[in-house]
Design an enzyme around this catalytic site. Structure first.
Site, PDB file in Angstrom:
ATOM      1  N   HIS A   1      -9.194 -10.830  -5.911  1.00 36.33           N
ATOM      2  CA  HIS A   1     -10.282 -11.813  -6.099  1.00 36.33           C
ATOM      3  C   HIS A   1     -10.169 -12.410  -7.511  1.00 36.33           C
ATOM      4  CE1 HIS A   1     -14.597 -13.043  -4.822  1.00 36.33           C
ATOM      5  NE2 HIS A   1     -14.113 -13.912  -5.700  1.00 36.33           N
TER       6      HIS A   1
ATOM      7  N   ARG B   1     -13.831 -16.478   0.635  1.00 38.05           N
ATOM      8  CA  ARG B   1     -14.535 -15.199   0.638  1.00 38.05           C
ATOM      9  C   ARG B   1     -13.908 -14.301   1.700  1.00 38.05           C
ATOM     10  NH1 ARG B   1     -16.214 -16.002  -3.632  1.00 38.05           N
ATOM     11  NH2 ARG B   1     -18.347 -16.151  -4.380  1.00 38.05           N
TER      12      ARG B   1
HETATM   13  P1  NDP Z   1     -18.407 -26.651  -2.318  1.00 38.74           P
HETATM   14  O1  NDP Z   1     -19.816 -26.375  -1.905  1.00 38.74           O
HETATM   15  O2  NDP Z   1     -18.155 -27.742  -3.293  1.00 38.74           O
HETATM   16  O3  NDP Z   1     -17.516 -26.933  -1.030  1.00 38.74           O
HETATM   17  C1  NDP Z   1     -17.674 -26.203   0.146  1.00 38.74           C
HETATM   18  C2  NDP Z   1     -16.967 -26.956   1.256  1.00 38.74           C
HETATM   19  O4  NDP Z   1     -17.080 -26.184   2.462  1.00 38.74           O
HETATM   20  C3  NDP Z   1     -17.612 -28.319   1.537  1.00 38.74           C
HETATM   21  O5  NDP Z   1     -16.622 -29.251   1.849  1.00 38.74           O
HETATM   22  C4  NDP Z   1     -18.466 -28.030   2.766  1.00 38.74           C
HETATM   23  O6  NDP Z   1     -18.716 -29.138   3.598  1.00 38.74           O
HETATM   24  C5  NDP Z   1     -17.583 -27.028   3.483  1.00 38.74           C
HETATM   25  N1  NDP Z   1     -18.365 -26.257   4.453  1.00 38.74           N
HETATM   26  C6  NDP Z   1     -19.419 -25.448   4.231  1.00 38.74           C
HETATM   27  N2  NDP Z   1     -19.876 -24.933   5.387  1.00 38.74           N
HETATM   28  C7  NDP Z   1     -19.104 -25.456   6.359  1.00 38.74           C
HETATM   29  C8  NDP Z   1     -19.100 -25.344   7.761  1.00 38.74           C
HETATM   30  N3  NDP Z   1     -19.973 -24.588   8.412  1.00 38.74           N
HETATM   31  N4  NDP Z   1     -18.170 -26.043   8.452  1.00 38.74           N
HETATM   32  C9  NDP Z   1     -17.286 -26.830   7.811  1.00 38.74           C
HETATM   33  N5  NDP Z   1     -17.224 -26.985   6.474  1.00 38.74           N
HETATM   34  C10 NDP Z   1     -18.138 -26.306   5.763  1.00 38.74           C
HETATM   35  O7  NDP Z   1     -17.829 -25.255  -2.870  1.00 38.74           O
HETATM   36  P2  NDP Z   1     -16.635 -25.051  -3.909  1.00 38.74           P
HETATM   37  O8  NDP Z   1     -15.504 -25.893  -3.490  1.00 38.74           O
HETATM   38  O9  NDP Z   1     -17.125 -25.168  -5.285  1.00 38.74           O
HETATM   39  O10 NDP Z   1     -16.314 -23.496  -3.645  1.00 38.74           O
HETATM   40  C11 NDP Z   1     -15.898 -23.051  -2.381  1.00 38.74           C
HETATM   41  C12 NDP Z   1     -15.900 -21.530  -2.314  1.00 38.74           C
HETATM   42  O11 NDP Z   1     -14.792 -20.989  -3.024  1.00 38.74           O
HETATM   43  C13 NDP Z   1     -17.092 -20.824  -2.950  1.00 38.74           C
HETATM   44  O12 NDP Z   1     -18.219 -20.858  -2.109  1.00 38.74           O
HETATM   45  C14 NDP Z   1     -16.563 -19.424  -3.129  1.00 38.74           C
HETATM   46  O13 NDP Z   1     -16.821 -18.656  -1.967  1.00 38.74           O
HETATM   47  C15 NDP Z   1     -15.064 -19.610  -3.273  1.00 38.74           C
HETATM   48  N6  NDP Z   1     -14.582 -19.283  -4.624  1.00 38.74           N
HETATM   49  C16 NDP Z   1     -13.660 -18.261  -4.753  1.00 38.74           C
HETATM   50  C17 NDP Z   1     -13.145 -17.976  -5.973  1.00 38.74           C
HETATM   51  C18 NDP Z   1     -12.080 -16.934  -6.122  1.00 38.74           C
HETATM   52  O14 NDP Z   1     -11.738 -16.575  -7.256  1.00 38.74           O
HETATM   53  N7  NDP Z   1     -11.516 -16.444  -5.043  1.00 38.74           N
HETATM   54  C19 NDP Z   1     -13.585 -18.675  -7.193  1.00 38.74           C
HETATM   55  C20 NDP Z   1     -14.521 -19.732  -6.939  1.00 38.74           C
HETATM   56  C21 NDP Z   1     -15.008 -20.003  -5.689  1.00 38.74           C
HETATM   57  P3  NDP Z   1     -19.515 -30.436   3.023  1.00 38.74           P
HETATM   58  O15 NDP Z   1     -18.553 -31.092   2.055  1.00 38.74           O
HETATM   59  O16 NDP Z   1     -19.764 -31.252   4.223  1.00 38.74           O
HETATM   60  O17 NDP Z   1     -20.746 -29.889   2.350  1.00 38.74           O
HETATM   61  C1  OXD Z   2     -16.927 -17.693  -7.368  1.00 34.42           C
HETATM   62  C2  OXD Z   2     -15.978 -16.574  -7.418  1.00 34.42           C
HETATM   63  O1  OXD Z   2     -17.639 -17.844  -6.383  1.00 34.42           O
HETATM   64  O2  OXD Z   2     -15.450 -16.284  -8.519  1.00 34.42           O
HETATM   65  O3  OXD Z   2     -16.974 -18.463  -8.355  1.00 34.42           O
HETATM   66  O4  OXD Z   2     -15.698 -15.946  -6.402  1.00 34.42           O
END
Ligand code: NDP
Ligand code: OXD
Length: 313
Positions: free
Chosen positions: A276, A228
């Site tokens: 994005h 993000r």
């Molecule tokens: P998940 O919830 O599966 O994974 C998030 C990861 O971040 C987990 O490993 C989590 O830790 C870690 N995390 C969260 N908060 C913290 C913190 N404070 N400190 C350390 N680690 C942290 O999400 P996804 O993998 O499915 O998606 C990740 C992000 O990708 C989405 O939230 C979105 O913002 C972004 N995204 C962007 C897209 C784009 O087109 N640019 C498309 C899709 C998604 P833990 O494993 O311990 O819970």
């Molecule tokens: C998502 C994105 O969060 O597309 O899936 O950014």
């Protein structure tokens, strides 16, 4: 029992295909219609307007059309019903393709060769192999782990950073604030795939970038952010690029989106910009499991891929 209706509110997306697919099994109300409608029991949303969801008296659950849910929780009035996010192989495949593409391009000197081509320069820098390079994935969840598997297959060394311990074969994993510095110090290419939460907002700042490793054949540290935009400070990235703290960056997300035309990131020779678009939600893959979850929930079965409201993701 008659099925409840679905409110569809997807700001910035063309709702047509979502509506068509949802309509196969449920009546769909397209926002701005629907406020306070008691026959609506589920909402499918992206950046819904504030107060819309809280006006629905019989809402049972909210479905995000994305993996991230910051766009939903930004509305402080979101009612206390379960929120389901996207965890989907097609989305993970798209993100994996983006991450592998950008890592390989930085690894194989894509920006240098493009600059050389413009000047017709025939020169080859010393070549490294993937296992000379450590890719650190910040946010080791469903997308980060999928990307890690593909990069491992190419021979890169992988570090993963998450909130809780997330072991994976062949990966050096680090957790929480206590593990962050060691993770960064062992990382040449940083890939950010974190969710935007109170704990992660602005985390990618100059101080963090300074901690990345710079002893590698790439000629400097590299940042790739597809999480993000508000995780990063655009000005700190520019400063880091200009003083050599960062060699190059691939940015899919920005503090303000669309990226303002006045942003120096657009024309920066060391920055690769995408709008994005790393992994776009495809209704053909996402709607069928949403409908299945709605039916299962109506039968009293538990919902899957639920958001932890406290943690914010
Ligand atoms: P998940 O919830 O599966 O994974 C998030 C990861 O971040 C987990 O490993 C989590 O830790 C870690 N995390 C969260 N908060 C913290 C913190 N404070 N400190 C350390 N680690 C942290 O999400 P996804 O993998 O499915 O998606 C990740 C992000 O990708 C989405 O939230 C979105 O913002 C972004 N995204 C962007 C897209 C784009 O087109 N640019 C498309 C899709 C998604 P833990 O494993 O311990 O819970
Ligand atoms: C998502 C994105 O969060 O597309 O899936 O950014």
């Amino acid at each position: 029992m008659e099925k409840g209706k679905v409110l569809l509110s997807v700001t910035g997306f063309n709702p047509q295909r979502w509506r068509e697919l949802l309509s196969a099994r449920r009546d769909v109300v397209l926002e701005p219609d629907g406020p306070a409608d008691p026959s609506i029991t589920y909402a499918v949303v992206w950046k819904q307007p504030a107060n819309i969801l809280s006006s629905l008296p019989n809402l049972k659950a909210i479905f995000s059309i994305g993996a991230g849910v910051d766009h939903i929780l930004a509305d402080r009035t979101v009612p206390d019903v379960p929120i389901v996010r996207v965890v989907d192989e097609n989305l993970a495949q798209h993100m994996t393709e983006y991450v592998v593409w950008r890592v390989l391009d930085h690894h194989r000197f894509g920006m240098l060769y493009q600059a050389q081509q413009k000047k017709k320069i025939w020169r080859e820098p010393p070549q490294r192999t993937a296992n000379d390079i450590s890719v650190g994935i910040m946010g080791f969840g469903s997308l980060g782990r999928a990307a890690a598997r593909a990069l491992l297959g190419l021979g890169f060394r992988i570090n993963g950073w998450s909130r809780s311990e997330r072991p994976m074969d062949g990966v050096a994993t680090f957790a929480g604030n206590a593990g962050l510095r060691s993770f960064l110090n062992a990382t040449d290419i940083l890939v950010v795939l974190l969710p935007l939460t109170a704990a992660t907002r602005g985390i990618v700042d100059y101080g963090l970038l300074k901690e990345l490793r710079r002893r590698n054949g790439l000629g400097g540290a590299v940042l790739i952010n597809a999480g993000r935009g508000k995780l990063q400070k655009d000005d700190d990235i520019l400063r880091a690029l200009d003083d050599g703290t960062l060699k190059e960056a691939s940015l899919d997300v920005f503090e303000v989106e669309p990226l303002p035309k006045t942003s120096p990131l657009w024309g920066h020779p060391k920055v690769f910009v995408t709008p994005h678009a790393a992994a776009t939600s495809d209704p053909n893959f996402l709607v069928p499991p949403m409908l299945a979850q709605m039916d299962a929930h109506d039968r009293g079965e538990p919902l899957r891929e639920l958001v932890d409201r406290q943690a914010g993701y």
